[in-house]
Design an enzyme around this catalytic site. Sequence first.
Site, short mmCIF file in Angstrom:
data_model
loop_
_atom_site.label_atom_id
_atom_site.label_comp_id
_atom_site.label_asym_id
_atom_site.label_seq_id
_atom_site.Cartn_x
_atom_site.Cartn_y
_atom_site.Cartn_z
CG HIS A 1 45.09 25.36 42.38
ND1 HIS A 1 44.46 26.27 41.44
CD2 HIS A 1 45.96 26.30 43.14
CE1 HIS A 1 44.95 27.36 41.72
NE2 HIS A 1 45.51 27.49 42.91
C1 T46 Z 1 46.11 30.84 43.11
C2 T46 Z 1 44.94 31.33 42.63
C3 T46 Z 1 44.36 32.46 43.71
C4 T46 Z 1 51.06 31.51 34.59
O1 T46 Z 1 51.72 31.23 33.73
N1 T46 Z 1 51.90 32.40 35.54
C5 T46 Z 1 51.14 32.72 36.87
O2 T46 Z 1 52.00 33.16 37.75
C6 T46 Z 1 50.07 32.10 37.09
C7 T46 Z 1 49.33 32.45 38.40
C8 T46 Z 1 49.12 31.46 36.16
N2 T46 Z 1 49.71 31.19 34.74
C9 T46 Z 1 49.06 30.40 34.03
C10 T46 Z 1 48.70 29.09 34.13
C11 T46 Z 1 47.37 28.97 33.46
O3 T46 Z 1 47.79 28.62 32.11
O4 T46 Z 1 47.91 31.29 33.68
C12 T46 Z 1 46.79 30.30 33.50
C13 T46 Z 1 45.80 30.69 34.42
O5 T46 Z 1 46.23 30.19 35.77
P1 T46 Z 1 45.22 29.15 36.78
O6 T46 Z 1 44.20 28.49 35.91
O7 T46 Z 1 46.28 28.32 37.74
O8 T46 Z 1 44.44 30.27 37.44
P2 T46 Z 1 43.45 30.25 38.68
O9 T46 Z 1 42.87 31.41 38.87
O10 T46 Z 1 42.78 28.95 38.82
O11 T46 Z 1 44.49 30.26 40.07
C14 T46 Z 1 45.35 31.26 40.19
C15 T46 Z 1 46.98 31.00 40.58
O12 T46 Z 1 47.30 29.90 39.65
C16 T46 Z 1 46.92 30.03 42.09
O13 T46 Z 1 48.23 29.93 42.29
O14 T46 Z 1 46.43 30.37 44.17
O15 T46 Z 1 44.78 32.11 41.68
#
Ligand code: T46
Length: 132
Positions: free
Chosen positions: A49
């Site tokens: 993303h």
């Molecule tokens: C990024 C990279 C480096 C939350 O509820 N609160 C939060 O602050 C975050 C970061 C995530 N979430 C929830 C959203 C999803 O249901 O946690 C779950 C996993 O998040 P995501 O799939 O977006 O995780 P990554 O590792 O793909 O990405 C993360 C960050 O979301 C993003 O901002 O830059 O790490």
Amino acid sequence: MTTKIIDFKLLGDDRGSLIALEENHNVPFDVKRVYYIFGTKEGVRRGYHAHKNLKQLAICTSGSCQFLLDDGKIQTHVQLNSPTQGLLIEGLIWREMYDFTPDCVLMVLADNYYNEDDYIRDYDEFLKTVNP
Ligand code: T46
């Protein structure tokens, strides 16, 4: 590309090491949120993303991982493998994280609260946004 490595001052003595992170000093923004990613399974790739409007500083406090950073024209790969370095990511940058070591703890400081509306999770939409 609005990404940069920031080197932190190592405050160590014969007991070990310490690093201090201070908003608007070595962290170049107001910190609204901190999250950390750990226990990542072997072979997992995360991210996929970009953010419309978010500043983040990513630090591997333990272990290592790789970042793919893509501004829509150039792709670069950055390894984070030291708690003395942070990767600053600002603006529209597609990111993927991979090659997490089992001991990797990836801590991220962000200048805003979690907001799913700030995410672009479709690569074609990202390309259209950066190259209109
Ligand atoms: C990024 C990279 C480096 C939350 O509820 N609160 C939060 O602050 C975050 C970061 C995530 N979430 C929830 C959203 C999803 O249901 O946690 C779950 C996993 O998040 P995501 O799939 O977006 O995780 P990554 O590792 O793909 O990405 C993360 C960050 O979301 C993003 O901002 O830059 O790490």
